[in-house]
Design a protein around this motif. Structure first.
Motif, PDB file in Angstrom:
ATOM      1  N   UNK A 276      71.131  52.772  15.921  1.00  0.00           N
ATOM      2  CA  UNK A 276      69.799  52.234  15.660  1.00  0.00           C
ATOM      3  C   UNK A 276      69.876  50.769  15.254  1.00  0.00           C
ATOM      4  N   UNK A 277      68.708  50.133  15.183  1.00  0.00           N
ATOM      5  CA  UNK A 277      68.619  48.812  14.597  1.00  0.00           C
ATOM      6  C   UNK A 277      68.725  48.909  13.079  1.00  0.00           C
ATOM      7  N   UNK A 278      68.954  47.796  12.414  1.00  0.00           N
ATOM      8  CA  UNK A 278      69.065  47.821  10.954  1.00  0.00           C
ATOM      9  C   UNK A 278      67.767  48.282  10.303  1.00  0.00           C
ATOM     10  N   UNK A 279      66.645  48.130  11.006  1.00  0.00           N
ATOM     11  CA  UNK A 279      65.357  48.593  10.498  1.00  0.00           C
ATOM     12  C   UNK A 279      65.209  50.109  10.595  1.00  0.00           C
ATOM     13  N   UNK A 280      66.121  50.768  11.297  1.00  0.00           N
ATOM     14  CA  UNK A 280      66.026  52.207  11.482  1.00  0.00           C
ATOM     15  C   UNK A 280      65.260  52.610  12.722  1.00  0.00           C
ATOM     16  N   UNK A 281      64.811  51.637  13.512  1.00  0.00           N
ATOM     17  CA  UNK A 281      64.066  51.921  14.740  1.00  0.00           C
ATOM     18  C   UNK A 281      64.997  51.847  15.947  1.00  0.00           C
ATOM     19  N   UNK A 282      64.645  52.537  17.032  1.00  0.00           N
ATOM     20  CA  UNK A 282      65.468  52.467  18.237  1.00  0.00           C
ATOM     21  C   UNK A 282      65.427  51.067  18.838  1.00  0.00           C
ATOM     22  N   UNK A 283      66.523  50.591  19.419  1.00  0.00           N
ATOM     23  CA  UNK A 283      66.541  49.252  20.004  1.00  0.00           C
ATOM     24  C   UNK A 283      65.806  49.203  21.333  1.00  0.00           C
ATOM     25  N   UNK A 284      65.259  48.011  21.664  1.00  0.00           N
ATOM     26  CA  UNK A 284      64.684  47.843  22.989  1.00  0.00           C
ATOM     27  C   UNK A 284      65.717  47.181  23.897  1.00  0.00           C
ATOM     28  N   UNK A 285      65.320  46.865  25.125  1.00  0.00           N
ATOM     29  CA  UNK A 285      66.273  46.460  26.144  1.00  0.00           C
ATOM     30  C   UNK A 285      67.119  45.263  25.739  1.00  0.00           C
ATOM     31  N   UNK A 286      66.528  44.227  25.149  1.00  0.00           N
ATOM     32  CA  UNK A 286      67.254  42.988  24.932  1.00  0.00           C
ATOM     33  C   UNK A 286      68.232  43.067  23.767  1.00  0.00           C
ATOM     34  N   UNK A 287      68.081  44.042  22.882  1.00  0.00           N
ATOM     35  CA  UNK A 287      68.958  44.112  21.709  1.00  0.00           C
ATOM     36  C   UNK A 287      69.807  45.380  21.692  1.00  0.00           C
ATOM     37  N   UNK A 288      69.871  46.100  22.815  1.00  0.00           N
ATOM     38  CA  UNK A 288      70.564  47.384  22.803  1.00  0.00           C
ATOM     39  C   UNK A 288      71.913  47.357  23.522  1.00  0.00           C
ATOM     40  N   UNK A 289      72.334  46.182  24.004  1.00  0.00           N
ATOM     41  CA  UNK A 289      73.497  46.134  24.880  1.00  0.00           C
ATOM     42  C   UNK A 289      74.791  46.122  24.077  1.00  0.00           C
ATOM     43  N   UNK A 290      75.189  47.279  23.587  1.00  0.00           N
ATOM     44  CA  UNK A 290      76.413  47.432  22.805  1.00  0.00           C
ATOM     45  C   UNK A 290      77.609  47.425  23.761  1.00  0.00           C
ATOM     46  N   UNK A 291      78.483  46.426  23.612  1.00  0.00           N
ATOM     47  CA  UNK A 291      79.560  46.227  24.578  1.00  0.00           C
ATOM     48  C   UNK A 291      80.943  46.591  24.050  1.00  0.00           C
ATOM     49  N   UNK A 292      81.134  46.666  22.735  1.00  0.00           N
ATOM     50  CA  UNK A 292      82.476  46.913  22.221  1.00  0.00           C
ATOM     51  C   UNK A 292      82.396  47.525  20.840  1.00  0.00           C
ATOM     52  N   UNK A 293      83.414  48.299  20.496  1.00  0.00           N
ATOM     53  CA  UNK A 293      83.519  48.839  19.145  1.00  0.00           C
ATOM     54  C   UNK A 293      84.974  49.079  18.796  1.00  0.00           C
ATOM     55  N   UNK A 294      85.259  49.091  17.502  1.00  0.00           N
ATOM     56  CA  UNK A 294      86.605  49.396  17.029  1.00  0.00           C
ATOM     57  C   UNK A 294      86.496  49.980  15.627  1.00  0.00           C
ATOM     58  N   UNK A 295      87.439  50.819  15.272  1.00  0.00           N
ATOM     59  CA  UNK A 295      87.526  51.322  13.903  1.00  0.00           C
ATOM     60  C   UNK A 295      87.897  50.185  12.958  1.00  0.00           C
ATOM     61  N   UNK A 296      87.245  50.161  11.805  1.00  0.00           N
ATOM     62  CA  UNK A 296      87.661  49.191  10.803  1.00  0.00           C
ATOM     63  C   UNK A 296      88.562  49.874   9.774  1.00  0.00           C
ATOM     64  N   UNK A 297      89.258  49.106   8.940  1.00  0.00           N
ATOM     65  CA  UNK A 297      90.210  49.718   8.009  1.00  0.00           C
ATOM     66  C   UNK A 297      89.581  50.655   6.993  1.00  0.00           C
ATOM     67  N   UNK A 298      88.259  50.550   6.784  1.00  0.00           N
ATOM     68  CA  UNK A 298      87.583  51.419   5.824  1.00  0.00           C
ATOM     69  C   UNK A 298      87.093  52.725   6.463  1.00  0.00           C
ATOM     70  N   UNK A 299      87.375  52.934   7.731  1.00  0.00           N
ATOM     71  CA  UNK A 299      86.984  54.164   8.394  1.00  0.00           C
ATOM     72  C   UNK A 299      85.647  54.091   9.098  1.00  0.00           C
ATOM     73  N   UNK A 300      84.993  52.931   9.078  1.00  0.00           N
ATOM     74  CA  UNK A 300      83.747  52.769   9.806  1.00  0.00           C
ATOM     75  C   UNK A 300      84.001  52.168  11.177  1.00  0.00           C
ATOM     76  N   UNK A 301      82.960  51.560  11.726  1.00  0.00           N
ATOM     77  CA  UNK A 301      83.052  50.963  13.051  1.00  0.00           C
ATOM     78  C   UNK A 301      82.469  49.550  13.023  1.00  0.00           C
TER      79      UNK A 301
END
Length: 225
Positions: free
Chosen positions: A17-42
Motif C-alpha cells: 500500500x501507500x504510506x497513507x494506507x490507500x492502494x496505489x494508482x498507476x503512476x506510483x505503483x511501479x515496484x521494481x526491486x526489493x531486498x531483505x534488510x538486516x532488521x528482517x524487513x524489506x
C-alpha cells in the motif's frame, strides 16, 4: 532432497500500500526491486514517483527512507531496478540506465552516492544480489524489436576501478524472457544457486518464468564499496 525446486507451497500475496494506507494508482505503483534488510524487513524501490521505502513486514505500511524529492531527477520509467544488501549490512540501489550504471548506498539513515557499476554495452541492470560466497551478482537485460529479450548473469568482485567482472551465462535472443529479479543462495546440498524471475509484462507471449542456475563459488570473493 536433491536441492532442486519442485513447486510452491503456502504462497501468500500481500498488497503493498501507500504510506497513507490507500492502494496505489498507476503512476506510483511501479515496484521494481526489493531486498531483505538486516532488521528482517524489506526495502522496496519504485519507479514513477521514484522512491525507496521500507516495509517492517508483510502487510505493514511503508516508511519513507528519504525526503520525497531526493530522487526527483529520476522520476519516470527508468530509475532504480535493483536493490541488494551488502556484506556490511548497508543497502545498494542501482539505476536501470547508464553505462556504467549509477548507484546509491543506504547506511540505515541516509542515502549517499555509491560507485558506478559496469554494464555490458546495450544492456541494462535489472537485478542484483550478494551471494553467500561474498560475490556481487547482477542480472542485465537487452530488448530489440526483432530479437526480443536477452539477459545475462554476471559476477563482480573487487571494487570500483578494479572490478573482476565475469559473465556466467547469456541467453539466446527471445529464449527465456525479460529477467527482472535475482536471488543467490545456498541449497541444502551446499550448492550455490541463482534464482532468476522474468516479468511477463502482461504479454501472453512472454510468460513469467522462475529459472535456476547452479553456480561454482569463487574462493575468497570480496566486494568493497
Amino acid at each position: 532432497s536433491a536441492g532442486e525446486l519442485t513447486g510452491f507451497g503456502q504462497a501468500v500475496l500481500t498488497p503493498v500500500m501507500l504510506r497513507s494506507g490507500t492502494p496505489p494508482d498507476d503512476f506510483v505503483m511501479d515496484l521494481e526491486a526489493l531486498t531483505r534488510d538486516p532488521q528482517g524487513g524489506w526495502l522496496t524501490a519504485f519507479e514513477g514517483i521514484t522512491r525507496i521505502e521500507r516495509l517492517a513486514g508483510a502487510g505493514a505500511l511503508p516508511r519513507a527512507t528519504h525526503d520525497w524529492d531526493l530522487f526527483a531527477a529520476l522520476f519516470g520509467n527508468q530509475a532504480f531496478e535493483a536493490l541488494a544488501t551488502l556484506p556490511d549490512r548497508r543497502m545498494i540501489a542501482i539505476t536501470e540506465t547508464g553505462a556504467p550504471a549509477a548507484s546509491v548506498i543506504w547506511d540505515g539513515e541516509t542515502w549517499q552516492r555509491g560507485p558506478e557499476i559496469p554494464v555490458t554495452p546495450g544492456y541494462r541492470i535489472t537485478g542484483a544480489d550478494v551471494g553467500p560466497d561474498g560475490c556481487f551478482y547482477l542480472i542485465e537485460r537487452r530488448y530489440g524489436i526483432a530479437a526480443g529479450f536477452t539477459f545475462g548473469l554476471r559476477r563482480l568482485s573487487g571494487g570500483p576501478g578494479v572490478w573482476d567482472d565475469t559473465l556466467l551465462y547469456r541467453t539466446a535472443p527471445a529464449r527465456l524472457g525479460n529477467a527482472e529479479g535475482l536471488s543467490v543462495w545456498e541449497n541444502t546440498a551446499g550448492q550455490l544457486m541463482a534464482s532468476v524471475i522474468t516479468d511477463d509484462g502482461f504479454w501472453p507471449l512472454t510468460p513469467t518464468r522462475l529459472i535456476e542456475f547452479r553456480l561454482r563459488p569463487k574462493v575468497g570473493c570480496e566486494v568493497a564499496f
